[in-house]
Motif scaffolding. Structure first.
Motif, mmCIF file in Angstrom:
data_model
loop_
_atom_site.group_PDB
_atom_site.id
_atom_site.type_symbol
_atom_site.label_atom_id
_atom_site.label_comp_id
_atom_site.label_asym_id
_atom_site.label_seq_id
_atom_site.Cartn_x
_atom_site.Cartn_y
_atom_site.Cartn_z
ATOM 1 N N VAL A 203 0.846 -1.192 0.000
ATOM 2 C CA VAL A 203 0.000 0.000 0.000
ATOM 3 C C VAL A 203 0.884 1.245 0.000
ATOM 4 O O VAL A 203 2.015 1.219 0.472
ATOM 5 N N PRO A 204 0.396 2.351 -0.547
ATOM 6 C CA PRO A 204 1.224 3.565 -0.633
ATOM 7 C C PRO A 204 1.458 4.199 0.736
ATOM 8 O O PRO A 204 0.692 3.979 1.683
ATOM 9 N N GLU A 205 2.505 5.001 0.819
ATOM 10 C CA GLU A 205 2.801 5.701 2.068
ATOM 11 C C GLU A 205 1.740 6.753 2.343
ATOM 12 O O GLU A 205 1.223 7.398 1.441
ATOM 13 N N ALA A 206 1.401 6.898 3.611
ATOM 14 C CA ALA A 206 0.439 7.912 4.037
ATOM 15 C C ALA A 206 0.611 8.130 5.534
ATOM 16 O O ALA A 206 1.100 7.259 6.249
ATOM 17 N N SER A 207 0.213 9.300 5.995
ATOM 18 C CA SER A 207 0.282 9.590 7.429
ATOM 19 C C SER A 207 -1.056 9.328 8.121
ATOM 20 O O SER A 207 -1.126 9.346 9.350
ATOM 21 N N ARG A 208 -2.106 9.095 7.325
ATOM 22 C CA ARG A 208 -3.437 8.870 7.890
ATOM 23 C C ARG A 208 -4.167 7.820 7.044
ATOM 24 O O ARG A 208 -4.183 7.924 5.807
ATOM 25 N N TRP A 209 -4.752 6.851 7.730
ATOM 26 C CA TRP A 209 -5.502 5.800 7.044
ATOM 27 C C TRP A 209 -6.860 5.612 7.693
ATOM 28 O O TRP A 209 -6.985 5.686 8.912
ATOM 29 N N VAL A 210 -7.868 5.336 6.879
ATOM 30 C CA VAL A 210 -9.159 4.859 7.345
ATOM 31 C C VAL A 210 -9.353 3.471 6.755
ATOM 32 O O VAL A 210 -9.211 3.273 5.540
ATOM 33 N N LEU A 211 -9.658 2.525 7.615
ATOM 34 C CA LEU A 211 -9.894 1.139 7.222
ATOM 35 C C LEU A 211 -11.386 0.853 7.372
ATOM 36 O O LEU A 211 -11.898 0.760 8.479
ATOM 37 N N LEU A 212 -12.083 0.742 6.245
ATOM 38 C CA LEU A 212 -13.512 0.458 6.243
ATOM 39 C C LEU A 212 -13.722 -1.027 6.001
ATOM 40 O O LEU A 212 -13.381 -1.534 4.928
ATOM 41 N N LEU A 213 -14.268 -1.706 6.991
ATOM 42 C CA LEU A 213 -14.576 -3.129 6.863
ATOM 43 C C LEU A 213 -16.074 -3.281 6.601
ATOM 44 O O LEU A 213 -16.894 -2.948 7.455
ATOM 45 N N VAL A 214 -16.412 -3.787 5.418
ATOM 46 C CA VAL A 214 -17.802 -4.036 5.061
ATOM 47 C C VAL A 214 -18.086 -5.507 5.279
ATOM 48 O O VAL A 214 -17.614 -6.367 4.521
ATOM 49 N N ASP A 215 -18.826 -5.812 6.319
ATOM 50 C CA ASP A 215 -19.140 -7.196 6.667
ATOM 51 C C ASP A 215 -19.913 -7.847 5.520
ATOM 52 O O ASP A 215 -20.942 -7.355 5.082
ATOM 53 N N GLY A 216 -19.399 -8.973 5.029
ATOM 54 C CA GLY A 216 -20.081 -9.715 3.976
ATOM 55 C C GLY A 216 -19.746 -9.298 2.565
ATOM 56 O O GLY A 216 -20.370 -9.791 1.619
ATOM 57 N N LEU A 217 -18.767 -8.421 2.385
ATOM 58 C CA LEU A 217 -18.401 -7.961 1.045
ATOM 59 C C LEU A 217 -17.344 -8.886 0.461
ATOM 60 O O LEU A 217 -16.140 -8.700 0.655
ATOM 61 N N GLY A 218 -17.771 -9.898 -0.273
ATOM 62 C CA GLY A 218 -16.853 -10.779 -0.966
ATOM 63 C C GLY A 218 -16.445 -10.200 -2.309
ATOM 64 O O GLY A 218 -17.207 -9.454 -2.940
ATOM 65 N N ASP A 219 -15.261 -10.547 -2.769
ATOM 66 C CA ASP A 219 -14.778 -10.012 -4.035
ATOM 67 C C ASP A 219 -15.645 -10.469 -5.203
ATOM 68 O O ASP A 219 -15.988 -9.672 -6.076
ATOM 69 N N LEU A 220 -16.026 -11.733 -5.237
ATOM 70 C CA LEU A 220 -16.849 -12.236 -6.334
ATOM 71 C C LEU A 220 -18.284 -11.755 -6.216
ATOM 72 O O LEU A 220 -18.963 -11.548 -7.231
#
Length: 377
Positions: A40-57
């Protein structure tokens, strides 16, 4: 009807699994001692959004209903959830940066290492400490000690629960009283992202999983929920500080399991014989038995399900790498025999009648359930 999965999707622990997300973000933030396996690219701030049940397919099939997420998917990657592919295990892998065999949160339910019996890791038990079940430092605790400002923006009802404390302790908990108040969630997340010199915000969204369980993922209701989440994610990105980056992923995908594809244990004479404990969920069952009865239990279940499931002993599943390196202290929590569905069926029991209301399910090692997207905005 879904085709039989040809081989199990064994998670890529250490290179592209959910347990690699926070280490990669930590390295991006410039914290020493962490590796950026995901690049992942360098950054000083990250937000991690976890979407329950979001499969790639799942997302790929509904791409037209999620233009923002699908646009990121075209340039993004894929991750593997842990085993079993279920919320308890995945959130703990995400928050601890450990594979399931190390953190020991081995499914929706498993053998309680404190006093025996069945532990439902979503409901927990009165008087049971998270440290009794998951004593390892979380990644959030480690990052907090390194000066990163950490915040968890999650439903208020999850504050102080066993799973929250086992998986996510170390982050300041920002309760969300009304999960439908997207404006408030975005404002809290943006404020938290702007805090401190370096920040990481974990934001949990669960409505897609809820809709999928109740109505199935190949339904107008599921697509409608996905459209709402897509708009939410786009507005969130727009509201974040310019120096912040947004990473979106899921904890598992989903399979619709029609009732005519269920195997109900009580309807097969003798199938439940010799079991001392029955755990897990419809797509990934854990069977416990006295040691001398384990070979017979495995043989009986393999003969009953045939090609519909992978039926392995605990030792076989560990050897196959399903759980990553297994801490010997955690091994006895796992079923003596594990049953992972290859088709779109489920193993159900009348002793757990609430599960009979489920349509969408997950837990096994098929592509639909195990592959989750890696989206960076």
């Amino acid at each position: 009807m879904e085709a039989l999965a040809p081989t199990p999707v064994v998670p890529s622990y250490g290179s592209s699994a959910l347990s690699d997300v926070v280490p990669s973000l930590a390295a991006s933030l410039g914290v020493d001692g962490w590796g950026n396996a995901l690049g992942v690219p360098e950054a000083s701030r990250w937000v991690l959004l976890l979407v329950d049940g979001l499969g790639d397919l799942n997302l790929a099939e509904a791409a037209a209903d999620a233009p923002f997420l699908s646009g990121l998917r075209s340039a993004g990657g894929r991750l593997t959830a842990g085993v079993p592919s279920t919320t308890v295990t995945s959130i703990t892998s995400l928050g601890t940066a450990l594979p399931p065999g190390q953190h020991g949160m081995l499914g929706y339910s498993f053998r309680n290492p404190v006093g025996g019996g069945l532990l439902n890791a979503l409901l927990w038990e009165n008087g049971l400490s998270a440290y009794d079940i998951q004593p390892r430092l979380t990644a959030f605790e480690r990052l907090a000690r390194s000066g990163v400002t950490l915040t968890s923006v999650s439903p208020a009802r999850f504050a102080g629960t066993g799973l929250t404390e086992a998986a996510l302790r170390g982050a300041r908990f920002q309760p969300v009283p009304d999960e439908n108040d997207d404006a408030a969630r975005i404002a809290w997340t943006a404020d938290a992202a702007a805090s401190g010199e370096k920040s990481l915000v974990y934001l949990y969204e669960r409505s897609l999983d809820h809709t999928g369980h109740g109505q199935g993922w190949r339904t107008p209701a599921w697509r409608s929920t996905l459209r709402r989440i897509d708009g939410f994610a786009a507005r969130l990105r727009a509201a974040l500080p310019s120096e912040a980056r947004l990473l979106i992923t899921g904890d598992h995908g989903m399979v619709d399991a029609p009732r005519d594809r269920w195997l109900i244990v009580e309807d097969v004479p003798g199938l439940g014989s010799d079991l001392t404990l029955f755990a897990g969920e419809g797509r990934f069952r854990q069977l416990y038995a006295e040691p001398k009865r384990v070979p017979e239990v495995r043989k009986r279940w393999a003969a009953t399900l045939g090609e519909r499931a992978w039926v392995l002993t605990r030792e076989e599943a560990i050897e196959a790498g399903w759980f990553g390196p297994m801490d010997p202290r955690m091994a006895s929590r796992l079923g003596d025999v594990v049953v992972a569905m290859r088709d779109d069926g489920a193993v159900m029991t009348r002793s757990q009648p609430r599960e009979f209301g489920l349509v969408g399910m997950h837990g096994s090692l098929t592509e639909l359930e195990t592959r989750v997207p890696l989206l960076v905005a």
